[in-house]
Structures are given as structure tokens and as C-alpha cells.
Design a protein around this motif. Structure first.
Motif, short mmCIF file in Angstrom:
data_model
loop_
_atom_site.label_atom_id
_atom_site.label_comp_id
_atom_site.label_asym_id
_atom_site.label_seq_id
_atom_site.Cartn_x
_atom_site.Cartn_y
_atom_site.Cartn_z
N LYS A 25 -11.37 -11.59 27.41
CA LYS A 25 -12.21 -10.59 26.75
C LYS A 25 -11.88 -10.55 25.26
O LYS A 25 -10.72 -10.70 24.88
CB LYS A 25 -11.97 -9.21 27.36
N PRO A 26 -12.89 -10.32 24.40
CA PRO A 26 -12.59 -10.13 22.98
C PRO A 26 -11.60 -9.00 22.77
O PRO A 26 -11.57 -8.02 23.53
CB PRO A 26 -13.96 -9.77 22.38
N ALA A 27 -10.78 -9.12 21.75
CA ALA A 27 -9.76 -8.11 21.47
C ALA A 27 -10.37 -6.72 21.34
O ALA A 27 -9.77 -5.72 21.74
CB ALA A 27 -9.00 -8.48 20.20
N ALA A 28 -11.57 -6.65 20.79
CA ALA A 28 -12.21 -5.35 20.58
C ALA A 28 -12.44 -4.62 21.89
O ALA A 28 -12.41 -3.38 21.94
CB ALA A 28 -13.54 -5.52 19.84
N TYR A 29 -12.69 -5.35 22.98
CA TYR A 29 -12.87 -4.71 24.27
C TYR A 29 -11.54 -4.18 24.82
O TYR A 29 -11.53 -3.24 25.62
CB TYR A 29 -13.49 -5.68 25.27
N LEU A 30 -10.44 -4.80 24.44
CA LEU A 30 -9.13 -4.35 24.90
C LEU A 30 -8.65 -3.14 24.09
O LEU A 30 -8.04 -2.22 24.65
CB LEU A 30 -8.11 -5.49 24.79
N ASP B 1 -17.15 -0.93 23.79
CA ASP B 1 -16.68 -1.40 25.09
C ASP B 1 -17.69 -2.39 25.64
O ASP B 1 -18.64 -2.78 24.94
CB ASP B 1 -16.40 -0.23 26.05
N GLU B 2 -17.48 -2.81 26.88
CA GLU B 2 -18.26 -3.90 27.45
C GLU B 2 -19.74 -3.59 27.61
O GLU B 2 -20.53 -4.49 27.92
CB GLU B 2 -17.68 -4.32 28.80
N LEU C 254 -26.86 2.22 24.09
CA LEU C 254 -27.16 3.48 23.39
C LEU C 254 -26.11 4.55 23.69
O LEU C 254 -25.83 5.39 22.83
CB LEU C 254 -28.55 3.96 23.76
N ALA C 255 -25.52 4.52 24.88
CA ALA C 255 -24.45 5.46 25.18
C ALA C 255 -23.24 5.19 24.30
O ALA C 255 -22.56 6.12 23.84
CB ALA C 255 -24.07 5.36 26.66
N VAL C 256 -22.96 3.93 24.03
CA VAL C 256 -21.87 3.58 23.11
C VAL C 256 -22.24 3.98 21.69
O VAL C 256 -21.41 4.52 20.94
CB VAL C 256 -21.56 2.07 23.19
#
Length: 291
Positions: free
Chosen positions: A75-80, A94-95, A157-159
Motif C-alpha cells: 500500500k502507498p505510505a499515505a494509506y498507512l 484512506d483507501e 466524497l466522504a473522505v
């Protein structure tokens, strides 16, 4: 052990594992620095100040666990970390949404498109808003505008709602669920769009890190231009609904310039300079689009 030692160790592990980059970093050292500093609670943009700080055994163990997760999940670091940065501004991700990395962020921060705008520029659309980062950056860059962030994905859109609220922009940014332009509320003076544009051949060869993102935000048909074709068709079919008289469209197409020019050979556009070259983002005026 100090912070820089831990970063260098982590970079070696990432390099040996051949993880993929491109979601905020381009190499193992920068990726390791991001993850290590985040895990240690240090500012990720100030390695020099933290580099010689000692690291406890427990802190090192936590970092090793995070690096192992990065390697095993791809997973990309941003997702972690649940955080991405654009032009020094932090955003939640997030994902459910693509990791923000648009070069349009640079253009907003540097004022590159300002020459095409005027004191009458009041309504901005961020189409394919994803996590809402460009909508927020547009509102920050232009204090007198209102912004609509539109996306087909309710999850994205929730993100975006999280970011709009965290940046206290709810009074200036409205979020719209929209399949292309269908659910938008124009006309707009400026449309920003970082759409799906990856062609089928490139999709088949993407590293696993990109496949962790929503495919809907990446793939766009055989030549990567399906979304853009539909967008241009909608704008031309109802120009007054979507575009003010002096409107401009800023469109990111990544590495697809050849496919773009093949699909739209007679369309006059302005290619805008970015840190990745002059063929990633283009600007089209209303008059050029309708000519």
C-alpha cells in the motif's frame, strides 16, 4: 541508534523489497524518511532537525513494523499514515480515495493560471475531486471564490468531507456526487480536473501500489481518453450550463500527451509548466473548446 540510522536501514529494506513509489516520494530514502519521521511523531518536512535524535528500542521496533507493513501490503505510505501533503498542506486520505498528487496543486500555489482568470472569477469546479485536496487548495489560493468538489464516488466524497471540515472550508466548498458533469451546478469560471487517464496498457503494468487505489480513479479506456472525450462532449453540448463566457478548463493528463493529441488533433491548448515537465497539465479556454 539515531533517526538517520533508522531511516537508512529502512531505506535499504524498501530498496531490497523493490516497492513502488510515486505517491509522494520517488525513491527509497525519501519514502523511509516519511515513514520513520511519521512513526516517531517528528515533522516530516524537517529531517535535518531530527536526524541525530536518539531512537529507543521500542521506537525502532514500531518503525520496523511499519516498514514491514509497507512491504507486505504494497500500500502507498499515505494509506498507512492516513496523511498526504500537497504544497505543504496536509490532507487526510484512506483507501476510499486516490492518493492526491496532482500537479495542478503546483499551478494553484504558484499562480501559473492566474493570467487566464479575472476579478470576475467567482465559481470554481474541482471535477473528480477525490479526497478534496484541490478544492481546498483552490479555496486557499482564491479567497473570493466558492468551490464545488464533484466526484462519482460516494466513498471519495466522504473522505473529501473530512478534509473540507478539517480545513474549515464548509462555508466555501460544496461537495456534489456527480457522474462527470451531470450533477454539477454551473456555470463555472474555472474548472480543475485531474480525471482518470491511464491507458489500458499502462494499467496492466502498474506497480501494486497503484492497484491499491480505486481503479475508477485511474483507468480510462484503451487510450486513457474515455473520460476526457465524455467531458468535452458534455461541455460542448451545453456550454452555457457549464461554462461562463470567459471560462477556462485546467486538465491533467499525466503521461498521456501523445494519446491526447491523437484523440484531439485540432484542439488548441496551452501546456503549463510543472516540476515534471510541460506535458502533464493543459489549459483550454471556452472559446477554443467550442471553436
Amino acid at each position: 541508534m539515531n533517526v538517520i540510522d533508522l531511516i537508512e536501514q529502512s531505506a535499504i529494506k524498501l530498496d531490497e523489497a523493490k516497492v513502488g513509489y510515486g505517491h509522494g516520494t520517488t525513491n527509497a530514502f525519501d519514502e523511509a524518511a516519511w515513514l520513520v519521521l511519521w512513526q516517531l511523531g517528528q515533522p516530516i518536512d524537517d529531517l535535518d532537525s531530527a536526524s541525530q535524535n536518539p531512537v529507543s528500542a521500542d521506537q525502532a521496533a514500531a518503525v520496523h513494523s511499519l516498514i514491514a507493513q509497507r512491504i507486505s501490503t504494497r500500500k502507498p505510505a499515505a494509506y498507512l499514515t492516513r496523511q498526504a501533503w500537497l504544497q505543504g498542506v496536509p490532507f487526510y486520505v484512506d483507501e476510499r480515495a486516490i492518493v492526491p498528487r496532482s500537479f495542478i496543486a503546483e499551478l494553484l500555489a504558484e499562480g501559473t493560471i492566474d493570467a487566464w482568470l479575472s476579478d470576475q472569477t467567482r465559481r470554481v469546479l474541482d471535477l473528480c475531486t477525490g479526497n478534496g485536496s484541490l478544492a481546498v487548495l483552490a479555496a486557499l489560493a482564491y479567497p473570493d471564490v466558492t468551490v464545488h468538489g464533484a466526484d462519482i464516488s460516494p466513498d471519495a466524497l466522504a473522505v473529501a468531507r473530512i478534509n473540507v471540515d478539517q480545513h474549515q472550508m464548509a462555508d466555501r466548498i460544496s461537495l456534489l456526487q456527480s457522474d462527470g458533469l451531470a450533477g454539477t451546478q454551473g456555470p463555472y469560471d474555472l474548472i480543475l480536473c485531474n480525471p482518470p487517464y491511464v491507458n489500458a496498457q499502462s494499467m496492466a503494468a502498474l506497480p501494486a501500489e497503484y492497484l491499491a487505489e480505486p481503479e475508477l480513479a485511474l483507468a480510462s479506456g484503451e487510450d486513457g481518453m474515455d473520460f476526457t472525450r465524455a467531458l468535452f462532449a458534455a461541455l460542448r453540448a451545453e456550454p452555457d450550463r457549464h461554462l461562463s463566457p470567459e471560462a477556462v478548463l485546467v486538465l491533467e493528463i499525466g503521461n498521456e500527451r501523445e494519446n491526447f493529441e491523437r484523440a484531439f488533433p485540432d484542439l488548441p491548448v496551452f501546456w503549463l509548466p510543472t516540476s515534471s515537465g510541460d506535458d502533464q497539465v493543459l489549459l483550454i479556454t471556452r472559446d477554443a473548446l467550442l471553436a
